[in-house]
Design a protein around this motif. Structure first.
Motif, PDB file in Angstrom:
ATOM      1  N   VAL A 189       0.111   1.979  11.021  1.00  0.00           N
ATOM      2  CA  VAL A 189      -0.269   1.924   9.615  1.00  0.00           C
ATOM      3  C   VAL A 189      -1.486   2.832   9.455  1.00  0.00           C
ATOM      4  N   PHE A 190      -1.616   3.455   8.296  1.00  0.00           N
ATOM      5  CA  PHE A 190      -2.720   4.401   8.098  1.00  0.00           C
ATOM      6  C   PHE A 190      -2.971   4.581   6.611  1.00  0.00           C
ATOM      7  N   SER A 191      -4.086   5.215   6.306  1.00  0.00           N
ATOM      8  CA  SER A 191      -4.428   5.537   4.927  1.00  0.00           C
ATOM      9  C   SER A 191      -3.954   6.965   4.646  1.00  0.00           C
ATOM     10  N   ARG A 192      -2.908   7.076   3.873  1.00  0.00           N
ATOM     11  CA  ARG A 192      -2.293   8.380   3.587  1.00  0.00           C
ATOM     12  C   ARG A 192      -3.054   9.081   2.460  1.00  0.00           C
ATOM     13  N   GLU A 193      -3.540  10.298   2.733  1.00  0.00           N
ATOM     14  CA  GLU A 193      -4.366  11.042   1.780  1.00  0.00           C
ATOM     15  C   GLU A 193      -3.509  11.958   0.911  1.00  0.00           C
ATOM     16  N   PHE A 194      -3.912  12.062  -0.378  1.00  0.00           N
ATOM     17  CA  PHE A 194      -3.215  12.925  -1.325  1.00  0.00           C
ATOM     18  C   PHE A 194      -4.176  13.986  -1.876  1.00  0.00           C
ATOM     19  N   ASP A 229      -5.110  14.681  -4.818  1.00  0.00           N
ATOM     20  CA  ASP A 229      -6.009  14.249  -5.891  1.00  0.00           C
ATOM     21  C   ASP A 229      -7.119  13.332  -5.376  1.00  0.00           C
ATOM     22  N   LYS A 230      -7.290  13.266  -4.061  1.00  0.00           N
ATOM     23  CA  LYS A 230      -8.333  12.476  -3.394  1.00  0.00           C
ATOM     24  C   LYS A 230      -8.011  10.984  -3.352  1.00  0.00           C
ATOM     25  N   SER A 231      -6.903  10.554  -3.907  1.00  0.00           N
ATOM     26  CA  SER A 231      -6.503   9.155  -3.784  1.00  0.00           C
ATOM     27  C   SER A 231      -5.837   8.956  -2.424  1.00  0.00           C
ATOM     28  N   SER A 232      -5.610   7.707  -2.063  1.00  0.00           N
ATOM     29  CA  SER A 232      -4.962   7.411  -0.788  1.00  0.00           C
ATOM     30  C   SER A 232      -4.159   6.129  -0.925  1.00  0.00           C
ATOM     31  N   GLN A 264       5.412   4.299   2.061  1.00  0.00           N
ATOM     32  CA  GLN A 264       4.183   4.039   1.316  1.00  0.00           C
ATOM     33  C   GLN A 264       4.200   2.591   0.826  1.00  0.00           C
ATOM     34  N   LEU A 265       3.132   1.851   1.106  1.00  0.00           N
ATOM     35  CA  LEU A 265       3.086   0.421   0.799  1.00  0.00           C
ATOM     36  C   LEU A 265       2.281   0.093  -0.446  1.00  0.00           C
ATOM     37  N   THR A 266       1.305   0.913  -0.802  1.00  0.00           N
ATOM     38  CA  THR A 266       0.500   0.680  -2.006  1.00  0.00           C
ATOM     39  C   THR A 266       0.643   1.860  -2.954  1.00  0.00           C
ATOM     40  N   ASN A 269      -3.092   4.785  -7.184  1.00  0.00           N
ATOM     41  CA  ASN A 269      -3.919   5.926  -7.554  1.00  0.00           C
ATOM     42  C   ASN A 269      -5.392   5.621  -7.305  1.00  0.00           C
ATOM     43  N   ALA A 270      -5.671   4.959  -6.174  1.00  0.00           N
ATOM     44  CA  ALA A 270      -7.029   4.551  -5.810  1.00  0.00           C
ATOM     45  C   ALA A 270      -7.311   5.020  -4.388  1.00  0.00           C
ATOM     46  N   LYS A 271      -8.504   4.723  -3.902  1.00  0.00           N
ATOM     47  CA  LYS A 271      -8.836   4.967  -2.511  1.00  0.00           C
ATOM     48  C   LYS A 271      -8.610   3.665  -1.749  1.00  0.00           C
ATOM     49  N   GLU A 272      -7.687   3.697  -0.796  1.00  0.00           N
ATOM     50  CA  GLU A 272      -7.328   2.499  -0.045  1.00  0.00           C
ATOM     51  C   GLU A 272      -7.361   2.832   1.440  1.00  0.00           C
ATOM     52  N   TRP A 273      -8.274   2.172   2.141  1.00  0.00           N
ATOM     53  CA  TRP A 273      -8.603   2.557   3.505  1.00  0.00           C
ATOM     54  C   TRP A 273      -8.562   1.361   4.456  1.00  0.00           C
ATOM     55  N   HIS A 274      -8.713   1.696   5.724  1.00  0.00           N
ATOM     56  CA  HIS A 274      -8.932   0.755   6.825  1.00  0.00           C
ATOM     57  C   HIS A 274      -7.901  -0.375   6.872  1.00  0.00           C
TER      58      HIS A 274
END
Length: 305
Positions: free
Chosen positions: A175-180, A182-185, A199-201, A204-209
């Protein structure tokens, strides 16, 4: 009549003896399964980012290294840490391993002017996955995910995975934080070779760790979908997403307890990293309490007492 009574008494003694043996066996079994929990975390109390270990009660804190390093990941056998250290006036970040007492420190990656960070061990302890970030000559940032043997050999980029914070599932996926662009993940999951990305989420936000629960059923992660960073949890397929923390400041780096019943996380109680505090809560977000001041990036290990 006396013979019957003697027989009944003898049978009663046999039953009592068997019961006592069963109780003793249970007590011995329970004692052998007695566990205590240890966490490792980063702190800058001395002015440098250093790695400490201690109990979830905030006691018995031991500094494991006096070198610049953070983002600790335990090996599956609990004998080593993986972490990142900084070089070249913090322009180069490298993955390291060391024993839990701070000995046998080894630098695994040496890519100059690149940020290697967020290591995690495979379930069998043979591989380490990590994130690499760097800026090219045109000033464009590149988020990559790499994998290597736990001795640092055979370093290979998983080219289809563009992102950060990789973490192994119990069945060996990532599992990982996929970067786009537009700086969202978004939190995503893929096979170890980078295939079958899901893609699980979708916020259009920053979703990490992301960190997977010990039973492999849930993912805890941090997201700023509601304004600031808070801790969330969801099923491994992305369903049933729930927000667990509700603070005016950022909550970071959730980590599951070995039995999956609790989470620890860091809260930004001030401007700098030194102002972060580690908290513990039940997996449903209840019973939040402070355990360690001046700590961040905490990771949990179960050991047998």
């Amino acid at each position: 009549m006396k013979v019957t009574n003697l027989k009944q008494v003898r049978e009663l003694y046999i039953i009592i003896f068997l019961l006592l043996g069963f109780i003793a066996s249970c007590q011995k079994s329970d004692k052998s399964k007695l566990t205590f929990y240890t966490i490792a975390y980063s702190s800058v109390k001395t002015g440098n980012i250093e790695i400490y270990s201690g109990s979830v009660k905030g006691k018995s804190t031991i500094k494991s290294t006096n070198e610049n390093g953070g983002y600790v990941a335990w090996s599956p056998d609990g004998k080593q840490f993986a972490f990142y250290g900084k070089y070249d006036d913090k322009k180069t970040w490298s993955i390291h391993t060391m024993n839990i007492d701070g000995t046998n420190r080894k630098r695994m990656t040496h890519a100059k002017n690149k940020w290697d960070n967020a290591p995690d061990w495979s379930p069998d302890g043979k591989k380490i996955v990590f994130a690499r970030e760097y800026k090219d000559s045109e000033g464009v940032w590149h988020p990559e995910i790499w994998i290597m043997n736990s001795d640092g050999s055979k370093q290979t980029q998983i080219k289809s995975l563009k992102g950060s914070n990789p973490y192994f599932t119990p069945d060996g996926r990532i599992v990982f934080s996929r970067e786009f662009e537009d700086k969202s993940s978004a939190i995503s999951i893929a096979d170890i070779d980078g295939k079958n990305i899901i893609q699980l989420t979708h916020n259009n936000a920053k979703e990490w760790h992301p960190e997977v629960s010990p039973d492999g059923d849930q993912i805890a992660f941090m997201s700023n979908r509601d304004g600031n960073f808070e801790v969330y949890v969801m099923n491994i397929d992305g369903s049933n997403q729930k927000r667990l923390t509700y603070n005016d400041v950022d909550d970071w780096y959730p980590s599951w307890s070995p039995d999956g019943s609790q989470l620890i996380f860091s809260t930004a109680t001030g401007e700098g990293r030194e102002d972060r505090t580690i908290y513990i809560m039940n997996k449903d977000g209840s019973s939040i309490r402070k355990i360690i001041a001046h700590g961040s990036q905490a990771a949990w290990l179960k050991t047998i007492k």
